[in-house]
Scaffold this motif. Structure first.
Motif, short mmCIF file in Angstrom:
data_model
loop_
_atom_site.label_atom_id
_atom_site.label_comp_id
_atom_site.label_asym_id
_atom_site.label_seq_id
_atom_site.Cartn_x
_atom_site.Cartn_y
_atom_site.Cartn_z
N GLY A 53 107.91 118.79 -3.61
CA GLY A 53 107.35 119.98 -4.23
C GLY A 53 106.18 120.49 -3.40
O GLY A 53 105.27 119.72 -3.06
N ASN A 54 106.23 121.75 -3.06
CA ASN A 54 105.12 122.36 -2.30
C ASN A 54 105.17 123.86 -2.50
O ASN A 54 106.24 124.44 -2.59
CB ASN A 54 105.23 122.01 -0.81
N GLY A 93 105.85 121.07 -8.11
CA GLY A 93 105.96 119.63 -8.29
C GLY A 93 106.88 119.27 -9.45
O GLY A 93 107.79 118.43 -9.31
N GLY A 116 104.98 115.52 -4.16
CA GLY A 116 104.36 116.84 -4.30
C GLY A 116 103.13 116.83 -3.41
O GLY A 116 102.40 115.84 -3.40
N SER A 222 103.37 111.13 -5.82
CA SER A 222 104.76 110.77 -5.59
C SER A 222 105.24 109.84 -6.69
O SER A 222 104.47 109.04 -7.22
CB SER A 222 104.89 110.09 -4.22
N ALA A 342 101.42 119.59 -5.82
CA ALA A 342 101.30 118.18 -6.18
C ALA A 342 101.04 117.99 -7.67
O ALA A 342 101.42 116.95 -8.25
CB ALA A 342 100.18 117.52 -5.38
N VAL A 345 103.79 116.80 -10.09
CA VAL A 345 104.18 115.41 -9.88
C VAL A 345 103.06 114.49 -10.37
O VAL A 345 103.31 113.44 -10.97
CB VAL A 345 104.51 115.13 -8.40
#
Lengths: 390, 134
Positions: A53-54, A93, A116, A222, A342, A345
């Protein structure tokens, strides 16, 4: 043996959230990923896939294609592990988790990593305001001077007027976040703030001021997801993703029916609760998307913890760790920090720690179910997950 | 902000506030869109250009202090959500007034103004802003 296709979180890892001047996008991402691998006791090369995810790496760091970048720097370039980046602005994320969850639900994969990451402090000054405005409608909001804070401020003023509530209701969200973050070692901010400080900080977009706005944080989170089959074979413990809901609504704020209700959150929450077969009464804590304090207030009402205009009855007494519904035990977006891709996540990391009883000083007692809520832009997408249960 | 063609193709909408009318249900939209979210396929090829009156009232507003680079010289500015008498709601600045003269419900009308500029020697972007309609 008949197995369900339930999905479990079996390990988590995070970098510090904050202003990490000396560390790069790839370094913090790999750090979080390897910590998650270590925490789950699996090997990186055994992963079936990685979802990253970004939101803004292209605009901030001039770097796209970060799925491949991250798997390479995690040392598995030669291990044939497919890696994709998932983008849904500030909900990237959570969207990456959602895709990973579906990949296991479908029966295709058994062991998947979700990462993320966002590196938000590379640019200074007001350049980041322009770049972060890309989560809005560039041509019809940002072009005319709309910024994320300005759009949230439009919601805030209308909410306060229509329900006759003061700004202290908004500030209470930020005060609670800071209190919880002071017990989270990876949080961007470790200081508590008073109502007075929250109410009287520098104006950003009136009526919102600095303490109503989540910071620009660097950070990576993560998690490792596994199928029930993998759990049984490898004798792993974990936290179940009991339900998942995602919903959309009009892209720009001006197209919507209400300035202070996100229909996407209403629908995503309902779907997630239905799929998990639980009600809000079963939820022990929630991580909500309070990129701006008003969005925290709106989330309480859209999810249904409070009636319309009634968040004021919760925020002063019932959202603390020992309250009726503890909100953002991690410190939330305001104080744990807000690295766009991030943070979604990161909510799963907190959910896992809480439900495994590993949250330390900020542990919610007898936590059984957690609700995680992530939002893209001003509410165009909402993603809600329910964690917990047998 | 940048690209010329990206800006040029919106000039009708930003200079004259040209939106769309659904030929099926009659609802007006601004900014323009090619499909009516009420009528779906019944609206395809039936969306007609229509100029908004530019008159309306303030639904909400904010005074923006943290501004993007292109708006540095306008800081702080008033950004508002305007409900047009034509139907659509839109986002735009309110100018030529003090924030203390604006409240939810204030009547406004659109004016043609400079919106932003790409630095000292870059392109100047124009479009609508709003003033109090007194």
């Amino acid at each position: 043996m008949q197995l369900s296709n339930d999905v479990f979180i079996i390990g988590t890892g995070e970098s510090k959230y904050g202003e990490l001047w000396e560390r790069s996008l790839r370094e913090i991402s790999v750090e979080a990923g390897l910590k998650a691998i270590e925490s789950s006791g699996v090997r990186t090369k055994d992963l079936d896939a990685i979802y990253m995810g970004n939101s803004l790496s292209g605009m901030i760091s001039g770097q796209e294609n970060i799925g491949a970048l991250m798997s390479d720097y995690a040392g598995i370039a030669d291990e044939d592990v497919p890696t994709l980046r998932i983008e849904a602005s500030t909900a990237s994320g959570a969207a990456a988790v959602y895709e990973a969850y579906l990949s296991i639900k479908s029966g295709e994969y058994d062991l998947v990593m979700v990462g993320g990451v966002e590196k938000m402090t590379e640019l200074y000054g007001n350049e980041m305001i322009d770049i972060s405005s890309s989560i809005l409608d560039r041509e019809w909001e940002a072009f005319f001077g709309g910024t994320p804070a300005a759009m949230a401020a439009l919601s805030a003023r209308k909410y306060m007027k229509d329900y006759g509530v003061g700004k202290d209701v908004l500030a209470a969200i930020s005060v609670n976040d800071h209190k919880n973050a002071s017990m989270n070692p990876i949080a961007h901010f470790s200081n508590i703030i008073t109502m007075d400080q929250a109410m009287n900080s520098t104006p950003v977009a009136e009526p919102l001021n600095l303490m109503d706005c989540a910071p620009q944080s660097d950070g990576a989170s993560s998690i490792i997801l596994a199928s029930e089959k993998f759990m049984k074979q490898e004798k792993k413990e974990g936290v179940k993703i009991a339900g998942s809901g995602i919903s959309q609504e009009y892209f720009a704020l001006h197209s919507r029916d209400s300035l202070y209700s996100m229909k996407s959150t209403v629908n995503a929450s309902r779907k997630a609760l239905q799929k998990a077969n639980v009600t809000l009464d079963d939820i022990s804590f929630a991580e909500i998307h309070d990129s701006f304090s008003i969005y925290g207030v709106m989330a309480l009402e859209d999810i249904g913890f409070a009636g319309r205009g009634k968040a004021k009855d919760l925020v002063f007494s019932e959202i603390g760790l020992k309250g009726k519904i503890p909100i953002n035990p991690s410190g939330g977006l305001k104080a744990k920090g807000f690295p766009y891709g991030a943070s979604g996540v990161g909510q799963f990391v907190e959910g896992y720690l809480q439900l495994m009883g590993k949250a330390g000083k900020r542990q919610v007692e007898n936590a059984e179910y957690g609700l995680l809520h992530s939002v893209a832009g001003t509410g165009s997408t909402s993603i809600v997950h329910i964690l917990g249960g047998e | 902000m940048g690209e010329l063609s990206r800006m040029w193709r919106e000039t009708d909408h930003r200079y004259r506030m040209v939106g769309e009318k659904c030929g099926n249900c009659g609802k007006l939209y601004f900014p323009p869109r090619d499909i009516c979210p009420v009528c779906h396929r019944d609206s395809i090829d039936k969306m007609q250009d229509i100029e908004m009156s530019g008159k309306g009232e303030v639904i909400s507003f904010t005074i923006v202090h943290d501004v993007p680079p292109a708006f540095t010289r306008q800081r702080p500015y008033i950004l508002a959500m305007i409900k047009l008498d034509d139907g659509p709601t839109m986002t735009g600045q309110i100018v030529d007034t003090q924030p203390s003269d604006i409240e939810i419900g204030t009547r406004v009308r659109s004016v043609f103004r400079k919106i932003s500029e790409d630095g000292h020697s870059g392109v100047i972007h124009y479009g609508y802003k709003f003033v109090r309609d007194v």
